[in-house]
Design an enzyme around this catalytic site. Structure first.
Site, mmCIF file in Angstrom:
data_model
loop_
_atom_site.group_PDB
_atom_site.id
_atom_site.type_symbol
_atom_site.label_atom_id
_atom_site.label_comp_id
_atom_site.label_asym_id
_atom_site.label_seq_id
_atom_site.Cartn_x
_atom_site.Cartn_y
_atom_site.Cartn_z
ATOM 1 N N ASP A 78 6.343 34.953 56.390
ATOM 2 C CA ASP A 78 5.321 34.755 57.429
ATOM 3 C C ASP A 78 4.261 35.854 57.370
ATOM 4 O O ASP A 78 3.211 35.731 57.996
ATOM 5 C CB ASP A 78 5.978 34.790 58.821
ATOM 6 N N GLN A 131 11.539 31.378 63.865
ATOM 7 C CA GLN A 131 10.567 30.568 64.603
ATOM 8 C C GLN A 131 10.305 31.201 65.972
ATOM 9 O O GLN A 131 11.230 31.470 66.730
ATOM 10 C CB GLN A 131 11.106 29.129 64.760
ATOM 11 N N LYS A 151 8.196 21.751 58.837
ATOM 12 C CA LYS A 151 8.347 22.688 57.714
ATOM 13 C C LYS A 151 9.445 22.183 56.772
ATOM 14 O O LYS A 151 9.275 22.175 55.544
ATOM 15 C CB LYS A 151 8.681 24.103 58.229
#
Ligand code: NAD
Length: 313
Positions: free
Chosen positions: A151, A128, A83
């Site tokens: 997200d 994460q 990422k």
């Protein structure tokens, strides 16, 4: 001329993103020795990263993502590094907060998120997953401000999606699947779509997006009886079971489009998905490779969501 800006893409479209036209570009790209089209997520993701870089020049704000990486899970460290690389390539910035397992507590994570929520120069916050054992991911995630939830996992954003609204961030993996289909001119309207998997981050939002776009949707899961009889009804089959080699020729109608979301590491360190690819080449009309299919699209949509959070303000 086909409409390449479907409703689910309206927020990115407003700030200048376009769904790339891979229908023409990729016309002749097939799995070797077959008529099965390879849906090349990696190339499409690169195209979207280029769009980020180009649009950056027009917008004064540099999109910035804060990443919270708790614990030592090696796969998580690889995902975060990928990422960071994609953000750097787009000219966007990231800052990763690495917290060793020994120092992780729920209250420390929530405190960090609250600090990041209050910073105007942080446009997106990504925690994460998975978090170290003993920490409730839902408690931690719900501390994120909905406007910084790039997200798309929060109740506010998932709820909007369930209502058929595209006002919030869409979960990156199913969003990437929809963009992939649209880029290849694969319409879902009126089609039978079957999703294998009902997780909150992939299966469920994928089903909601397909439904919003006019597909007739069936969701299968671990309790589904006679999986092949259901998956064989699919014109579009999205597989997100997390079971290596689950889906083979007996599950797929000839000519169906198959999107393989699963990711598994083989003993020789190569990657594969949930599908037995060799059985589907020459049987499905189009298929995503693993690697190089859905994975890179997930990261590209994280960039698009972060840009939308920064530039839609
Ligand atoms: P999960 O474990 O949370 O959910 C799996 C779902 O599959 C569950 O709903 C379960 O009921 C269903 N399932 C399991 N076995 C089944 C079976 N035999 N028949 C039918 N349904 C079955 O997993 P997830 O987080 O949704 O991820 C799924 C896969 O996708 C994993 O391999 C994961 O690594 C991968 N993934 C990839 C990306 C990407 O960017 N490529 C992103 C997220 C997840």
């Amino acid at each position: 001329m086909k409409n390449r800006s479907p409703d689910f893409f309206s927020k990115p479209a407003r700030i200048g993103f376009q769904i790339p036209d891979f229908e023409k570009l990729d016309k002749d790209i097939l799995f070797p020795g077959s008529s099965t089209r390879k849906l090349r997520g990696k190339e499409l993701a690169n195209e979207l990263i280029l769009q980020c870089a180009t649009l950056s020049k027009k917008h004064p704000l540099r999109p910035h993502l804060a990443v919270v990486l708790a614990g030592e899970d090696p796969a998580s460290h690889v995902y975060v590094a990928n990422k960071e690389k994609a953000f750097a390539k787009a000219g966007f910035s990231t800052e990763t907060f690495r917290i060793p397992s020994a120092e992780v507590t729920q209250s420390r994570l929530i405190q960090l998120i609250e600090t990041l929520n209050a910073k105007p120069d942080v446009h997106g916050i990504l925690v994460q997953l998975p978090l170290p054992s003993g920490i409730s991911s839902s408690n931690v995630l719900s501390a994120i401000s909905p406007s910084k939830d790039v997200d798309g996992f929060l109740k506010e954003n998932m709820g909007a999606l369930a209502l058929g609204e595209f006002s919030g961030a869409l979960p990156c993996t199913p969003f990437g699947v929809m963009v992939l289909l649209a880029s290849y001119g694969i319409s879902v309207e009126g089609k039978n779509a079957v999703v294998v998997g009902r997780s909150n981050i992939v299966g469920k939002p994928a089903a909601l997006l397909l439904l919003s776009c006019g597909a007739t949707v069936t969701v299968c899961h671990s309790r589904t009886v006679d999986l092949p009889s259901v998956t064989k009804t699919a014109d579009i089959l999205v597989v997100a079971a997390g079971k290596k080699g689950l889906i083979g020729k007996e599950h797929v109608k000839a000519g169906a489009v198959v999107i393989d979301v699963g990711v598994h590491r083989n003993p020789d360190n190569t990657l594969c998905g949930d599908c037995r690819v060799e059985e589907l080449i020459g049987h499905a009309s189009a298929l995503t490779p693993v690697p190089g299919g859905v994975g890179p699209m997930t990261i590209a949509m994280l960039l698009v969501n972060t840009a939308s959070a920064a530039w839609s303000e």
